[in-house]
Scaffold this active site. Sequence first.
Site, PDB file in Angstrom:
ATOM      1  N   LYS A 170       0.770  -1.023  -0.041  1.00  0.00           N
ATOM      2  CA  LYS A 170       0.052  -0.123   0.106  1.00  0.00           C
ATOM      3  C   LYS A 170       0.894   1.027  -0.103  1.00  0.00           C
ATOM      4  O   LYS A 170       2.019   1.195   0.849  1.00  0.00           O
ATOM      5  CB  LYS A 170      -0.821   0.072   1.287  1.00  0.00           C
ATOM      6  CG  LYS A 170      -1.862   1.082   1.551  1.00  0.00           C
ATOM      7  CD  LYS A 170      -2.602   0.973   2.377  1.00  0.00           C
ATOM      8  CE  LYS A 170      -3.646   2.133   2.622  1.00  0.00           C
ATOM      9  NZ  LYS A 170      -4.591   1.997   3.798  1.00  0.00           N
ATOM     10  N   SER A 229      -9.969   0.016   7.633  1.00  0.00           N
ATOM     11  CA  SER A 229      -9.459   0.438   6.141  1.00  0.00           C
ATOM     12  C   SER A 229      -8.635  -0.929   5.379  1.00  0.00           C
ATOM     13  O   SER A 229      -8.324  -1.048   4.379  1.00  0.00           O
ATOM     14  CB  SER A 229      -8.452   1.382   6.039  1.00  0.00           C
ATOM     15  OG  SER A 229      -9.047   2.571   6.377  1.00  0.00           O
ATOM     16  N   SER A 253      -9.573   2.476   3.265  1.00  0.00           N
ATOM     17  CA  SER A 253      -8.783   3.306   2.533  1.00  0.00           C
ATOM     18  C   SER A 253      -7.687   2.240   1.528  1.00  0.00           C
ATOM     19  O   SER A 253      -6.992   2.800   0.637  1.00  0.00           O
ATOM     20  CB  SER A 253      -7.809   3.976   3.410  1.00  0.00           C
ATOM     21  OG  SER A 253      -7.027   3.500   4.176  1.00  0.00           O
TER      22      SER A 253
END
Lengths: 487, 95, 478
Positions: free
Chosen positions: A79, A178, A154
């Site tokens: 990420k 998330s 997210s």
Amino acid sequence: MMDLHTKTLTELAAGLDSGEFSSVELTQAMLDRIAAHDEALNAMVTVTGENALAAAGKADADRAAGNIGALNGLPIIHKDIFCTRGVRTTCGSKMLDNFISPYDATIVERMANAGAVVLGKSNMDEFAMGSSNETSYFGPVRNPWDLERSPGGSSGGSAAAVAARFAPAATATDTGGSIRQPAALTGTLGIKPTYGRVSRYGMIAFASSLDQAGVITRSAEDAARLLGVMAGFDERDSTCIDEPVPNYVAELGDSIEGLKIGIVRQHFDEGLDADCGARVKDAIAAIESLGATAVEVDMPNIDYSVPTYYVVAPAECSSNLSRFDGVRFGHRAENAEDLFDLYCRSRGEGFGDEVKRRIMTGTYVLSAGYYDAYYLKAQQVRHLIADDFKKAFEEVDVIAGPTAPSPAFKLGDKVDDPITMYLNDIYTIGANLGGFPAVSVPCGFVNDLPVGLHLVGHHFDESALLRCAHAYQQATDWHRACPEDFA
Amino acid sequence: MSLDKDQVQQIATLARLKLGDDEYAESVEKLSKIVDFVDHLSEADTTDVVPMAHPLDVAQRLRPDVVTEPNERDHYQENASFVTDGLYLVPKVIE
Amino acid sequence: MTWEVVIGLEIHTQLATKSKIFSAASTAYGAEPNTQACLVDLGYPGVLPVLNAEVVHMAAMFGLAVNATVAERSVFARKNYFYPDLPKGYQISQYELPIVEHGELFIADANGDDKRIGITRAHLEEDAGKSIHEGLDKSSGIDLNRAGTPLLEIVSEPDIRSAKEAVAYMRKIHTIVRYLGISDGNMQEGSFRCDANVSVRPKGQEEFGTRAEIKNLNSFRFIEKAINFEVERQIDLIEEGGEVVQETRLYDSDKDETRSMRSKEEANDYRYFPDPDLLPVEITSEYIETVRGQLPELPDAKQQRFVSDYDLKKDDAAILTSSRPAADYFEAAVAATEAKPQLVANWVVGDLSGALNKDGLDIGASKISAEDLAGLLTRIQDNTISGKIAKQVFEAMWDGEGSADEIIEAKGLKQITDTSAIEAVVDKVIEANPGQVAEYKAGKDKLIGFFVGQVMKETKGQANPGQVNQILKAKLSG
């Protein structure tokens, strides 16, 4: 050589072990998939093809020399919130659009040392603030199950990438859900470890007392393997606990006979989509038939989770993001008249709306006259919620429920009303407030869209969660389902 | 509880965020909604409850007093756009 | 109208650790800009603070030295504001739960009596970087080497009632931190800084007046002058019908005045909250007792001991104990000679201090060691040389010509104590000065000084003055 992308991390490891294919071949296959399919999804911000192939070559050489780390030759995606040395790290923001990190996050280092091959950095909600991956400076990510829909956030990029089989696994972070919520919306497995289990060093901070690093994979087995490499004491993070790391893979097969599951009475109310609720209940019944027992537990303060979170998280992030001023790194406004102008315009231009909104919320709840009513109060309610969990955990090993209140929603649907968006995290936030480990496991479909089962465990009992998920995945095959366009 | 434009302006100044005029209007509206939402917390009975700053009840670990960081100024300053003689530059500040 | 002055001092002292409070970069002074600023000090994304153990140790020592409570649990808090020398946009400090509270120390008031000054608290925090405003055209340059250096902020109760008391308090704190070895107290380099909160009120009024804060006073002299100026300014202002504004002021030493400072933050809302990247610092009573056991003898105790054990004058004892190196030097010298401690004190406070000052040296760099000085004083005590000759020998020793004995030998400075030798010189002098002899015998007693002088001249100062006096008087009366 075809269909390497259909294999799980564990299956790929076996393939590398048996010499069926090399890491270079595997890596090239993944890079080709990304090149062919990411335009439709926008899951990736940076693809590090050259670095990946070099790392794959080295992994193959290491393997030949008998030097085989736990993740040797296996392709993963990070990420874009994790600092990667020499590689662009944007955090989904214009503020860090051209930021080349001078160092590696601890988990990046550990995984590289274990032989992992990094394919690139995945898209995410800006500074991890969002539940739909629509706040990213680099455009929204699309859900591989339905390109008109959000993959959640997210960690939307990581979830979409794993669901679309760009990689068998991707790292992710979770502050209010998330990792878990995007996993639920994309039919993948996402685990958020106990707060303090995994080092936060090098993970760009959103809300320091809530953030945790984890992974999104397709199976509990895969997650166990990765967690074993990521977890553990790091002297560079004061909040990282020196607790021994169990052999998660070895403990996976342990029986779940007698495992006690708690179902929160307050969860199954009118906020939850009825069909989702039904899938989750089926999943719990399935786990019961594997030897577990379910009881109802009461968490009287759980409904305060979301407002508590939306005081604490913005407060911490308003302070964490003050370092972004254009002076030492990051976006810098041009022709600033004076210092005040430099700060205000660099930050005004560099941050998107949601980020600015959260910074302002945080600034407000910490400001003189409001601190007691908001921040202090929220930290007290947080204590009440954590105590609710602890009390429930006196009776049960694991708390089960839905991960998200509905399946994937359409892009653009919830963007206007902040509160509606915030309520997406209603089931997941409690675990962050109390620091408990939690996982979302694929458990079925509603209108061809994935649904996730949410499990929360005792502090440092990731093993119970993975065992439970693994047992469920031996008896079901939701986790093998693949979006049609990405089969 | 609703916020007004002046409050939002003050907050934006404290947070060093420049907002456009249209942004102000939207911010006032959305921030007011958020504050209304979190106001629900006042309904919780928190008498005698200790505020929880950390999820885990542990003490701060101490590090030995040893210098281990080398000088990597040039590497780090690659990310800065305005540097002279090793100094980070900002518009002149008058004290 | 009689006015009472009310002063509270905030002293920031840099703790003399090798590495920073939250990072492992060096704290050494004087490095090239930004060569001692690691990622943690630069506030890079993703970095985290880890607390230096020595910092806790030093704060605990200070707490015990001022009779304060060392907190079993203290918490780091973020003080949020924007300034270029503060890279994270917040300073990690301590707010509601500081590491040290409720201490005290004693100074001498105007009458020489002990006066207690309360110490409200002392807390740990990180220092900011430095800004350079000259020579960069329309820019300011930021050097973050200093960012992250550990500071102990020591806050006094508003118990101080004059500029002189303020200086005495500041000196006492300065001495204590150097005694403990927790700070080098170097004001030129910025490791010891003081802010003064000054207000006035009509004598007898209970309420405090509005105070002004005078920042960054970096010498004892300036503190006294700045406070005096500020007190005058406030009194004049009030007497003219004005009101004192609560503000921050800077002292201009060239003009000897304080002036209002442009505020750093319009509304100083620091939005303190506990730093979520750090956990509460917990200190056990065992730890505190261990630290207590390791404390050196503190200045007050040492001063008292010098007065009682060495029979020294209080003022001399105060000067000798104003630093540990001076006290240690003194005691080493005393141990190495039979001469009275007061004699040693006189020489250390007098000639040695003079020589050190002239050459700009600390006592640690003295060109005459304590043992060597003791050797010189022994020769005074055993009458080998007179006090006056000793000064000559001292200078020669300072110039590196050798030990006291070597110099006395080489220059033939031994005191003449042989009675017949002195008698011979006295006879000579009496013979050579019949006029003065007559005047003396006629009653001008003061002329004894003249004769002594002549004898000394003849003997190049080496005749024992006591014997010279005795023999002269005897011969002149006869």
